[in-house]
Design a protein around this motif. Structure first.
Motif, PDB file in Angstrom:
ATOM      1  N   PRO A 113       0.804  -1.232   0.000  1.00 50.12           N
ATOM      2  CA  PRO A 113       0.000   0.000   0.000  1.00 50.12           C
ATOM      3  C   PRO A 113       0.832   1.276   0.000  1.00 50.12           C
ATOM      4  O   PRO A 113       0.390   2.300  -0.538  1.00 50.12           O
ATOM      5  N   ASP A 114       2.023   1.243   0.578  1.00 51.60           N
ATOM      6  CA  ASP A 114       2.849   2.453   0.641  1.00 51.60           C
ATOM      7  C   ASP A 114       3.309   2.905  -0.742  1.00 51.60           C
ATOM      8  O   ASP A 114       3.692   4.073  -0.920  1.00 51.60           O
ATOM      9  N   GLY A 118       3.790   6.925  -4.710  1.00 53.35           N
ATOM     10  CA  GLY A 118       4.411   7.160  -6.008  1.00 53.35           C
ATOM     11  C   GLY A 118       3.453   7.683  -7.058  1.00 53.35           C
ATOM     12  O   GLY A 118       3.877   8.119  -8.138  1.00 53.35           O
ATOM     13  N   ALA A 119       2.160   7.674  -6.746  1.00 54.44           N
ATOM     14  CA  ALA A 119       1.166   8.175  -7.698  1.00 54.44           C
ATOM     15  C   ALA A 119       1.291   9.677  -7.921  1.00 54.44           C
ATOM     16  O   ALA A 119       0.751  10.214  -8.886  1.00 54.44           O
ATOM     17  N   LYS A 120       2.001  10.361  -7.038  1.00 52.73           N
ATOM     18  CA  LYS A 120       2.168  11.812  -7.179  1.00 52.73           C
ATOM     19  C   LYS A 120       2.951  12.166  -8.436  1.00 52.73           C
ATOM     20  O   LYS A 120       2.812  13.270  -8.967  1.00 52.73           O
ATOM     21  N   LYS A 121       3.788  11.260  -8.936  1.00 48.83           N
ATOM     22  CA  LYS A 121       4.657  11.571 -10.075  1.00 48.83           C
ATOM     23  C   LYS A 121       3.871  11.761 -11.360  1.00 48.83           C
ATOM     24  O   LYS A 121       3.991  12.784 -12.035  1.00 48.83           O
ATOM     25  N   LYS A 122       3.075  10.758 -11.730  1.00 49.66           N
ATOM     26  CA  LYS A 122       2.354  10.812 -13.012  1.00 49.66           C
ATOM     27  C   LYS A 122       0.845  10.830 -12.862  1.00 49.66           C
ATOM     28  O   LYS A 122       0.126  10.850 -13.853  1.00 49.66           O
ATOM     29  N   ALA A 328      -8.345   3.029  -5.111  1.00 48.65           N
ATOM     30  CA  ALA A 328      -9.005   4.338  -5.021  1.00 48.65           C
ATOM     31  C   ALA A 328      -9.254   4.727  -3.570  1.00 48.65           C
ATOM     32  O   ALA A 328      -9.053   5.891  -3.178  1.00 48.65           O
ATOM     33  N   GLU A 329      -9.672   3.765  -2.757  1.00 46.72           N
ATOM     34  CA  GLU A 329      -9.884   4.038  -1.332  1.00 46.72           C
ATOM     35  C   GLU A 329      -8.585   4.450  -0.662  1.00 46.72           C
ATOM     36  O   GLU A 329      -8.555   5.389   0.153  1.00 46.72           O
ATOM     37  N   GLY A 330      -7.492   3.754  -1.008  1.00 55.27           N
ATOM     38  CA  GLY A 330      -6.196   4.097  -0.448  1.00 55.27           C
ATOM     39  C   GLY A 330      -5.741   5.484  -0.843  1.00 55.27           C
ATOM     40  O   GLY A 330      -5.200   6.248  -0.037  1.00 55.27           O
ATOM     41  N   ARG A 334      -5.257   8.770   1.715  1.00 52.54           N
ATOM     42  CA  ARG A 334      -3.950   9.471   1.796  1.00 52.54           C
ATOM     43  C   ARG A 334      -4.044  10.911   1.281  1.00 52.54           C
ATOM     44  O   ARG A 334      -3.027  11.597   1.207  1.00 52.54           O
ATOM     45  N   GLY A 335      -5.237  11.346   0.922  1.00 51.10           N
ATOM     46  CA  GLY A 335      -5.412  12.709   0.461  1.00 51.10           C
ATOM     47  C   GLY A 335      -4.830  12.978  -0.909  1.00 51.10           C
ATOM     48  O   GLY A 335      -4.442  14.116  -1.218  1.00 51.10           O
TER      49      GLY A 335
END
Length: 338
Positions: A113-114, A118-122, A328-330, A334-335
């Protein structure tokens, strides 16, 4: 404040399941849009107790949503992704388009889950291959316990993994055989009714298929790059539900009893392993369920520190739509949405 959601590929088997699971899990959606190709405009799909009309994915204004759950195929999402992310939305993609991109996290929420950070990049998160998902959910707690070194597995994959047309072909062939009709093959290279096909995806170098390659490289990316995995992926005449027979080797000593005790408490796993005639789970019993089921846990005496497992899951749910909604819930928790 809720999340504005679009389901891309909403008329397909996985897209429909995404809509169902969003409602079942009470995902905090302020609005939900169903998107598909132009030919499906105006078609109605179910979301909870109401129907929503499909909109054109090519002309849709993605600034109206925070999240896109995509199940539209690799080629289509590669074209649409730049438009979606430029509009500020996050993509959870069910295709193979971005899985091996080093800047795109490949996530199974019970396992890594952590990696969602990394979704912040793209602004893209990749959903793994269906058989990979259920396999790593079962392997993760055992890897933490005794460190997996090698996995050899055979998959038994239902036709729904190839889409609605493949399910229709199994039905037509099955019915046709009973009335002596000629077997017509469109979706598969061989007859699928009353048969098994030991090839899923195109052949690659060395005779490995794309599906087998995906299981290997995705397991390494999600679970541990040191794990050696080799798979034989087989299509079977089952409508929904995948199974994996996994033979696992460990660095450290592990018993079948300890493995069962560990799996019994593992997130996302349901252990059904009774020494009785019906004390195991089959694909048909997994349909409509959220869990990854593990049965027939036993020690493999042919290798040091070896176990054998039977792993079953609904491939349209945990193997695709459910995992996407959990991602999506995760992201929301995590905002990272909106």
């Amino acid at each position: 404040m809720g999340v504005r959601v679009a389901v891309l590929g909403a008329t397909g088997a996985v897209g429909k399941e995404m809509l169902t699971i969003l409602e079942e899990r009470l995902f905090p959606a302020d609005s939900v849009h169903a998107l598909a190709s132009r030919k499906s405009i105006g078609v109605e799909v179910s979301y909870g107790d109401r129907d929503i009309k499909v909109e054109d994915s090519e002309t849709f204004d993605f600034s109206k949503v925070d999240l896109v759950l995509a199940s539209c195929g690799s080629d289509a999402i590669k074209v649409l992704a730049p438009k979606i992310t430029a509009a500020g939305a996050m993509i959870v993609d069910n295709s193979s388009a971005f899985r091996m991109d080093p800047d795109v996290p490949l996530v199974v929420p019970e396992v890594n889950p952590d990696a969602l950070e990394g979704a912040k990049k793209k602004r893209i998160v990749a959903n793994p291959n269906c058989s990979t998902i259920q396999t790593v959910v079962a392997l993760k707690p055992l890897h933490d316990l005794a460190t997996i070194t090698r996995v050899s597995c055979a998959t038994y994959q239902s036709v729904s993994g190839a889409g609605n047309a493949a399910m229709d072909e199994l039905w037509r062939q099955t019915r046709g055989i009973f009335v002596n009709d000629e077997v017509e093959k469109n979706e598969f290279p061989k007859q699928i009714a009353f048969n098994v096909i030991p090839r899923i995806g195109d052949l690659m170098e060395g005779g490995v298929t794309q599906e087998e390659w995906k299981m290997t490289v995705e397991t390494k990316k999600i679970l541990d790059p040191k794990i050696k995995l080799f798979a034989t992926c087989v299509r079977v005449p089952v409508f929904v539900g995948h199974a994996v027979a996994a033979h696992v080797e460990f660095e450290n000593e592990i018993s079948a009893k300890l493995a069962r005790d560990t799996l019994r408490e593992a997130p996302g796993v349901m252990l059904i392993d009774n020494r009785e005639d019906d004390g195991f789970i089959t694909p048909v019993e997994s349909v409509g369920e959220f869990a990854v089921f593990v049965s027939r846990v036993r020690e493999d005496p042919t290798v040091e520190n070896g176990l054998a497992l039977w792993i079953v899951a609904d491939n349209l749910r945990k193997g695709a739509a459910l995992n996407a909604v959990q991602i999506a819930e995760g992201l929301n928790n995590r905002g990272l949405l909106g």
